[in-house]
Design an enzyme around this catalytic site. Structure first.
Site, PDB file in Angstrom:
ATOM      1  CE  LYS A  89      -4.373  -1.730   1.710  1.00  0.00           C
ATOM      2  NZ  LYS A  89      -5.374  -1.672   2.787  1.00  0.00           N
ATOM      3  CG  ASP A 131      -6.644  -7.887   5.592  1.00  0.00           C
ATOM      4  OD1 ASP A 131      -6.399  -6.953   6.380  1.00  0.00           O
ATOM      5  OD2 ASP A 131      -6.698  -7.737   4.360  1.00  0.00           O
TER       6      ASP A 131
END
Length: 173
Positions: A35, A113
């Site tokens: 990310k 997650d």
């Protein structure tokens, strides 16, 4: 750190050898390293992503695997980064893998997650209570469905979800 603890607990519940439990428990924290290649305006956007922004966001898996490289000490972390958004039913990304084509490490981190993302406050949503997050994972909500997860891991989650709540509370933001 929560992802590490959830993942290690799931690996242990599967009966994996302690070395594998430790490896998954350490490597899970790097699942979203890619990310850093996604512009902060996309990551922090308060509303829904456009289709173009979503395509950019989806590249974080491959970017993460690239960042982690090919060194044997980071191989498991790279595997997790690349595969943690694959789904058991084949509807995930980046490669559309299904079932046991997805490495076990990626399948473990996937459910961890999703739980953590549901619980956590983001720029585009409030965090959910544990009970609602469990309901979404076990029953679905349209965006997430039980078919996204390895059935063995879903079974472990069903019986051990209270441990997820304890871990989340112990490391709450």
């Amino acid at each position: 750190l929560r992802i590490n603890l959830y993942a290690a607990m799931m690996a242990e519940e599967l009966g994996l050898p302690s070395r594998e439990v430790e490896g998954i428990g350490y490597s899970a924290q790097m699942h979203d390293v890619g990310k850093i290649h996604v512009h902060p305006d996309i990551i922090r956007k308060p509303g829904s992503l456009t289709p173009e922004e979503w395509e950019i966001m989806k590249h974080h898996c491959e970017a993460g695997a690239h960042i982690l490289g090919t060194h044997p000490r980071l191989a498991l972390a790279a595997e997790i980064a690349l595969t943690h958004h694959e789904k058991w039913d084949g509807s995930g990304y980046p490669r559309g893998l299904s079932g046991e084509e997805i490495p076990l490490s990626g399948r473990i981190v996937a459910i961890c997650d999703v739980y953590d993302a549901l619980r956590s406050k983001r720029s585009y949503k409030e965090g959910l209570p544990h009970e609602r997050a469990v309901e979404i994972i076990l029953e679905g909500d349209g965006r997430s469905v039980p078919d996204h997860f390895d059935p063995r891991l879903l079974s472990i989650f069903r019986s051990r979800h209270h441990r997820f709540a304890e871990i989340y509370a112990s490391l709450a933001d």
